[in-house]
Structures are given as structure tokens and as C-alpha cells.
Design a protein around this motif. Structure first.
Motif, mmCIF file in Angstrom:
data_model
loop_
_atom_site.group_PDB
_atom_site.id
_atom_site.type_symbol
_atom_site.label_atom_id
_atom_site.label_comp_id
_atom_site.label_asym_id
_atom_site.label_seq_id
_atom_site.Cartn_x
_atom_site.Cartn_y
_atom_site.Cartn_z
ATOM 1 N N LEU A 48 47.405 33.482 -43.542
ATOM 2 C CA LEU A 48 46.321 33.225 -44.484
ATOM 3 C C LEU A 48 46.269 31.734 -44.793
ATOM 4 O O LEU A 48 45.212 31.126 -44.833
ATOM 5 C CB LEU A 48 46.545 34.016 -45.780
ATOM 6 C CG LEU A 48 45.443 33.899 -46.828
ATOM 7 C CD1 LEU A 48 44.155 34.569 -46.368
ATOM 8 C CD2 LEU A 48 45.894 34.503 -48.158
ATOM 9 N N THR A 49 47.426 31.165 -45.051
ATOM 10 C CA THR A 49 47.460 29.761 -45.445
ATOM 11 C C THR A 49 48.820 29.147 -45.158
ATOM 12 O O THR A 49 49.823 29.854 -44.999
ATOM 13 C CB THR A 49 47.133 29.613 -46.950
ATOM 14 O OG1 THR A 49 47.198 28.232 -47.321
ATOM 15 C CG2 THR A 49 48.094 30.407 -47.817
ATOM 16 N N ASP A 50 48.825 27.834 -45.104
ATOM 17 C CA ASP A 50 50.073 27.079 -45.016
ATOM 18 C C ASP A 50 50.421 26.525 -46.396
ATOM 19 O O ASP A 50 51.231 25.628 -46.526
ATOM 20 C CB ASP A 50 49.917 25.913 -44.018
ATOM 21 C CG ASP A 50 48.843 24.926 -44.463
ATOM 22 O OD1 ASP A 50 47.876 25.346 -45.146
ATOM 23 O OD2 ASP A 50 48.959 23.730 -44.149
ATOM 24 N N PHE A 213 42.686 9.154 -51.661
ATOM 25 C CA PHE A 213 43.071 10.054 -50.578
ATOM 26 C C PHE A 213 43.229 11.476 -51.083
ATOM 27 O O PHE A 213 43.700 11.699 -52.203
ATOM 28 C CB PHE A 213 44.425 9.634 -49.993
ATOM 29 C CG PHE A 213 44.347 8.430 -49.102
ATOM 30 C CD1 PHE A 213 43.914 8.557 -47.793
ATOM 31 C CD2 PHE A 213 44.708 7.180 -49.567
ATOM 32 C CE1 PHE A 213 43.848 7.456 -46.960
ATOM 33 C CE2 PHE A 213 44.644 6.066 -48.747
ATOM 34 C CZ PHE A 213 44.214 6.205 -47.440
ATOM 35 N N ASP A 214 42.849 12.440 -50.266
ATOM 36 C CA ASP A 214 43.388 13.783 -50.409
ATOM 37 C C ASP A 214 44.568 13.805 -49.446
ATOM 38 O O ASP A 214 44.401 13.930 -48.229
ATOM 39 C CB ASP A 214 42.352 14.847 -50.063
ATOM 40 C CG ASP A 214 42.926 16.256 -50.209
ATOM 41 O OD1 ASP A 214 44.168 16.400 -50.163
ATOM 42 O OD2 ASP A 214 42.155 17.209 -50.350
ATOM 43 N N ALA A 215 45.759 13.640 -49.999
ATOM 44 C CA ALA A 215 46.962 13.410 -49.192
ATOM 45 C C ALA A 215 47.621 14.702 -48.720
ATOM 46 O O ALA A 215 48.681 14.655 -48.084
ATOM 47 C CB ALA A 215 47.965 12.600 -50.015
ATOM 48 N N MET A 253 47.438 15.231 -54.464
ATOM 49 C CA MET A 253 48.374 15.849 -53.523
ATOM 50 C C MET A 253 48.614 17.303 -53.876
ATOM 51 O O MET A 253 48.936 17.622 -55.013
ATOM 52 C CB MET A 253 49.713 15.105 -53.567
ATOM 53 C CG MET A 253 50.732 15.620 -52.572
ATOM 54 S SD MET A 253 50.175 15.188 -50.890
ATOM 55 C CE MET A 253 51.390 15.995 -49.885
ATOM 56 N N SER A 254 48.445 18.169 -52.888
ATOM 57 C CA SER A 254 48.928 19.526 -53.027
ATOM 58 C C SER A 254 50.301 19.571 -52.380
ATOM 59 O O SER A 254 50.430 19.596 -51.163
ATOM 60 C CB SER A 254 47.985 20.512 -52.327
ATOM 61 O OG SER A 254 48.605 21.789 -52.299
ATOM 62 N N GLY A 255 51.337 19.565 -53.203
ATOM 63 C CA GLY A 255 52.707 19.564 -52.677
ATOM 64 C C GLY A 255 53.033 20.814 -51.880
ATOM 65 O O GLY A 255 54.015 20.847 -51.128
ATOM 66 N N LYS A 256 52.182 21.825 -52.021
ATOM 67 C CA LYS A 256 52.404 23.111 -51.368
ATOM 68 C C LYS A 256 52.256 23.035 -49.857
ATOM 69 O O LYS A 256 52.511 24.004 -49.163
ATOM 70 C CB LYS A 256 51.424 24.141 -51.942
ATOM 71 C CG LYS A 256 51.588 24.309 -53.446
ATOM 72 C CD LYS A 256 50.486 25.128 -54.062
ATOM 73 C CE LYS A 256 50.637 26.602 -53.727
ATOM 74 N NZ LYS A 256 49.664 27.422 -54.504
ATOM 75 N N LYS A 257 51.793 21.909 -49.356
ATOM 76 C CA LYS A 257 51.685 21.733 -47.909
ATOM 77 C C LYS A 257 52.768 20.749 -47.447
ATOM 78 O O LYS A 257 53.903 21.127 -47.241
ATOM 79 C CB LYS A 257 50.285 21.244 -47.515
ATOM 80 C CG LYS A 257 49.210 22.326 -47.588
ATOM 81 C CD LYS A 257 48.706 22.533 -48.977
ATOM 82 C CE LYS A 257 47.398 23.276 -49.042
ATOM 83 N NZ LYS A 257 47.003 23.542 -50.435
ATOM 84 N N ASP A 258 52.395 19.469 -47.350
ATOM 85 C CA ASP A 258 53.325 18.539 -46.712
ATOM 86 C C ASP A 258 54.522 18.121 -47.564
ATOM 87 O O ASP A 258 55.402 17.406 -47.074
ATOM 88 C CB ASP A 258 52.568 17.310 -46.179
ATOM 89 C CG ASP A 258 52.060 17.570 -44.754
ATOM 90 O OD1 ASP A 258 52.291 18.669 -44.237
ATOM 91 O OD2 ASP A 258 51.443 16.664 -44.157
HETATM 92 N N1 F0G Z 1 42.924 19.653 -50.547
HETATM 93 C C1 F0G Z 1 43.077 20.278 -49.374
HETATM 94 C C2 F0G Z 1 42.711 19.570 -48.105
HETATM 95 C C3 F0G Z 1 43.587 21.581 -49.351
HETATM 96 O O1 F0G Z 1 43.739 22.181 -48.171
HETATM 97 C C4 F0G Z 1 43.927 22.216 -50.567
HETATM 98 C C5 F0G Z 1 44.426 23.583 -50.579
HETATM 99 C C6 F0G Z 1 43.744 21.522 -51.761
HETATM 100 C C7 F0G Z 1 43.241 20.237 -51.709
HETATM 101 C C8 F0G Z 1 44.029 22.136 -53.104
HETATM 102 O O2 F0G Z 1 45.382 22.241 -53.323
HETATM 103 O O3 F0G Z 1 45.815 24.714 -53.444
HETATM 104 O O4 F0G Z 1 47.460 23.050 -54.290
HETATM 105 O O5 F0G Z 1 45.358 23.460 -55.525
HETATM 106 N N2 F0G Z 1 44.333 24.324 -49.579
HETATM 107 C C9 F0G Z 1 44.844 25.673 -49.455
HETATM 108 C C10 F0G Z 1 44.434 26.222 -48.119
HETATM 109 C C11 F0G Z 1 44.524 26.576 -50.589
HETATM 110 O O6 F0G Z 1 44.740 27.400 -47.873
HETATM 111 O O7 F0G Z 1 43.857 25.509 -47.314
HETATM 112 P P1 F0G Z 1 46.032 23.438 -54.186
#
Ligand code: F0G
Length: 455
Positions: A48-50, A213-215, A253-258
Motif C-alpha cells: 500500500l505504501t512505503d 523542498f518536500d524532502a 519532511m515525512s520521516g516515515k519514508k527516508d
Molecule cells: N510528501 C510526499 C511526497 C509524500 O509521499 C507524503 C506521504 C507526504 C508528503 C505526507 O507525509 O504521510 O507523513 O503526512 N506519502 C504517503 C504515501 C502517505 O503513501 O505516499 P505524511
């Protein structure tokens, strides 16, 4: 093809559920044909997601025990601040519960109603916060990004002519900042070149426009620069990242990725005045400027994740694993977005299901069918995600995609093979697949909770 072996060993395992086809048919119906509404226990391989789905390292888990859960001035905040300064190069850090918390604050401190915010394509929550603050969004990504098969090494680049045209049309005074995503999620995880960042920054600065940036997936972007741009082949990832961010004034920054964590994010800024404004708002929406909605332990895990993420062998394996899945699908003739990006393989649902019109949600349909076929959960990134404009009309994005998003350090190449076989099996019977109609539609960010029914 030679596989890049995992640069880690497995210390803890989580068993996953195997389901039967009839169980999955029931589960999909109960979820209104929306993969967001499935229970994860009914999912076999979850693509579903990373986001927030990474496996943390033993070092990060050890850091979790060192959480300084003080209300103010937590030691973990200072570690996070140091990590952001050292690795990203920004002066000030405002932690937030996740990326959109930072987007909310940035939008409110920087945007006035009637402003314009250009971006290299949009991201759902980012654009929603910009519009909530009164801005109009303008897409200034290069045309190639909207064409799934266009070959371009940096398909996330900003089109400087489009940016200039916007400045000429609305005036620089109405553009507080340009939002540059590295990489571009909805274009397929496509990177932006260093040269483009340099040019965008020069143009913006000439007009007094900030670069934000959207980092979120910046380390993946740095890897592509190292791989594809002259002069970067022997540079450490950390050095490339620092240079990228030197062309900006701040980042969400969404720390949940990188940053390799399950929760967390931040707003990073260079400007002291903007930082002060951000601290005034973060107390309202998130928490004290030294925790922003996060536990001390979460900030510690994120600080450690930031350092780990710039390890060359980590990011090489990550990118190559995603590319392996894309390669298996392309070999079988499955239409995917090319070149394969950083975090996901995107199926081109328009070409996969040409007999289903966009108003019958081809990508949503394909995601539902893939789950029923195999228990693999993917995500629609097409007309449903795009939502409606101010006049209530569907945005009609050129890209109608299904995203197979790969969590970091979680699945093996064998899992990738299972996914590829399931998609290929579906591709062979694609003519039998029928579209959907929407039966429930929430007013904002509809893709999360909308419900559908087969036609
Ligand atoms: N910017 C980008 C490029 C993203 O992919 C996401 C989240 C966000 C901002 C927002 O960050 O979820 O921490 O509030 N993308 C997830 C996805 C939800 O599945 O692509 P967040």
C-alpha cells in the motif's frame, strides 16, 4: 540479472497471513473495493505504501530505550536537531507528528490567500494544505513526467519555462515559495537533477521567491543523482544530499519514508524569523517546539534513521530491489511507468485496462483485482486520488496508476517474484475485468475512505 543482496541480516520476524480467494473476495467487498479500507491482517504482501512501514534497525530500537520523555528540552530533540543540521544542512528544526503536520505549518506561515504555489506535480496532502491556506497550485513539472513511457533520467525536473510563465502571469509577489519534491511521488518516484535544482534556485532567488523542498524521499533522489548525473559518480550520498539542500530555504519532511521510522516528521528552515513563526503555530497544532507531537524515543529513532539512510549500501539495495520488480514486469510486457522510480513500481492502468474509461476508475479497479487475485495490497494513484477542483469537477490526471510501493528493509526478492507473478496473471486475463462506480465520496482526500461497487 545479478541481485544486490540485502546489506542486513534478519533478527526479528513477523509472520504474515495466507488467505483463500473467497476470503479475499469477501474482504474486498466489505472494504468497498478500496484497498485503504482492508484490514492489514487480510493482506499477504502489503505494498500500500512505503510510509511508516520500514523495518527499524537494532540501533534504532536501542535508541528507543533512550527516550528522554521530558515535556520540554528533550535530549532526543537535540540529537534530531544535530542530525538535521549535519546531514541535511538546515539550521532550524520543528518536529511534527508526520509530514503533513509540517506542511500545515509551512502553508500557514508562508501563504496569503490568493497566492500561488508552483510545484513539480502535486502530492495530495501537500496541495490540500496549500489550498486550505488560500493558495492556488500550479504544476510546473516537465511534460515528460505526465507521460508514463517517456524516457528521461530526471523526470521530476521543474520546467523552467513553466515557472517563468507563472512568474510573468501572476507576479513574483504572489509566489511565496516553489515547492520542489525530491523525488516526485505521483510521477512515479522520479528524481530531480542537481543541475535543475541549481537553476530553479537561481531563478527563484532572482525574484525573491523561496525554495521549499518536500524532502520526503530525498535520499532516493541523491542515489539517482549519483547514478545518472555527470560528476557525482564517486561522491558520498551524504555529500550529494547536502548540496541538494543548499539550493533551498527549508523543507517539509515525512520521516516515515527516508528517515526509516514508523512515525514522525519535521519542518526544517534556515530563516530565523520564519522559524519563530513556526514555533508559534506548532504549539497549537502539534506540541512544544522541542517535541512537536512526538515522543522522545520517536525523535531518537528518527535521528538515528537519518544517519543510517545515507549509507550507500542501504540505498543501493533499496533502489535495486524496486528496479528488480519493475524489470520482471516489463519483461512480461506489463505496462509500467518508466524509468522505474525510487520507492515503487507504478502500473499504467490506462494501458492495462484500455476498455475501462477514466470515470469508471481503472486504477482503483486494478488495485481491487490485484488484491482478490493474490492478497497483494497496492494503492490507486489516479482520478480518485486527484479529487475534485473548486467547481466540483473531477480533476482528470493524465496518469492513472496503481502503485506497488516497497517498504524499506521489509520484503525479500522472493516476495517481489510473488508480486510479479500475480500482476502478470492478471494482465493475461485483463479483458475480463470490469470497472467500478463510486457509492460514497467524502469531501476531502476522498481516496482514503471512498467506497465503490462493481459495474
Ligand atoms: N510528501 C510526499 C511526497 C509524500 O509521499 C507524503 C506521504 C507526504 C508528503 C505526507 O507525509 O504521510 O507523513 O503526512 N506519502 C504517503 C504515501 C502517505 O503513501 O505516499 P505524511
Amino acid at each position: 540479472r545479478k541481485l544486490i543482496a540485502e546489506p542486513f541480516k534478519i533478527k526479528v520476524v513477523e509472520p504474515i497471513t495466507m488467505t483463500s480467494r473467497s476470503q479475499r473476495e469477501h474482504a474486498m467487498e466489505a472494504a468497498g473495493y478500496n484497498t485503504f479500507l482492508l484490514n492489514s491482517r487480510d493482506v499477504y504482501i502489503d505494498l500500500l505504501t512505503d510510509s511508516g512501514t520500514s523495518a527499524m534497525s537494532d540501533n534504532q530500537w536501542a535508541g528507543m530505550m533512550l527516550g528522554d520523555e521530558a515535556y520540554a528540552g528533550s535530549a532526543n530533540f537535540h540529537h534530531l536537531e544535530t542530525a538535521v543540521r549535519e546531514i541535511y544542512g538546515f539550521n532550524y528544526v520543528v518536529p511534527t507528528h508526520q509530514g503533513r503536520g509540517a506542511e500545515n505549518i509551512l502553508s500557514r506561515i508562508a501563504i496569503k490567500p490568493g497566492d500561488w504555489v508552483p510545484g513539480n506535480m502535486y502530492f495530495t496532502t501537500t496541495r490540500a494544505h496549500q489550498e486550505l491556506a488560500g493558495a492556488n497550485f500550479a504544476d510546473v513539472i516537465i511534460d515528460e513526467a505526465h507521460d508514463p513511457q517517456a524516457a528521461h533520467p530526471f523526470k521530476g525536473n521543474v520546467d523552467l519555462n513553466k515557472f517563468q510563465e507563472l512568474i510573468d502571469r501572476v507576479g513574483a509577489g504572489k509566489i511565496p515559495y516553489i515547492c520542489v519534491a525530491v523525488t516526485v511521488n505521483l510521477a512515479g518516484g522520479q528524481p530531480v537533477s542537481m543541475e535543475n535544482l541549481r537553476e530553479v534556485s537561481a531563478m527563484a532567488r532572482n525574484h525573491g521567491i523561496k525554495v521549499m523542498f518536500d524532502a520526503t524521499r530525498c535520499v532516493e533522489n541523491a542515489y539517482f543523482i549519483r547514478e545518472r548525473e555527470d560528476g557525482y559518480q564517486n561522491k558520498p550520498i551524504a555529500e550529494i544530499l547536502k548540496e541538494m539542500f543548499s539550493y533551498g530555504d527549508g523543507a517539509t519532511m515525512s520521516g516515515k519514508k527516508d528517515c526509516l521510522v514508523n512515525i514522525g516528521g519535521f519542518l526544517a528552515l534556515n530563516d530565523a524569523e520564519l522559524y519563530q513563526k513556526a514555533t508559534q503555530l506548532v504549539v497549537l497544532f502539534e506540541g512544544m517546539p522541542s517535541y512537536g507531537g512526538l515522543a522522545g524515543r520517536d525523535m531518537e529513532a528518527m535521528a538515528r534513521g537519518i544517519y543510517e539512510s545515507v549509507d550507500y549500501y542501504y540505498i543501493q539495495h533499496r533502489i535495486e530491489q524496486v528496479r528488480y520488480l519493475g524489470g520482471e514486469l516489463a519483461k512480461a510486457g506489463v505496462p509500467i511507468v518508466e524509468p522505474v522510480g525510487g520507492h515503487a513500481v507504478f502500473l499504467d492502468a490506462r494501458q492495462f485496462l484500455p476498455h475501462i474509461p477514466q470515470e469508471q476508475f481503472p486504477a482503483q479497479t486494478l488495485a481491487a483485482q490485484l488484491y482478490i487475485e493474490s492478497g497483494v495490497r497496492s494503492m490507486e494513484r489516479g482520478i480518485v486520488s486527484a479529487g475534485r477542483d473548486k467547481n466540483g469537477k473531477h480533476y482528470l490526471p493524465k496518469l492513472e496508476l496503481v502503485r506497488l510501493t516497497i517498504p524499506r528493509r521489509v520484503y525479500t526478492y522472493a516476495h517481489m517474484d510473488v508480486v510479479a507473478e500475480a500482476v502478470i496473471a492478471l494482465f493475461e486475463q485483463r479483458h475480463l475485468i470490469k470497472g467500478l462506480e463510486m457509492v460514497y465520496e467524502p469531501p476531502v482526500l476522498r481516496f482514503f475512505t471512498a467506497r465503490f461497487r462493481p459495474l
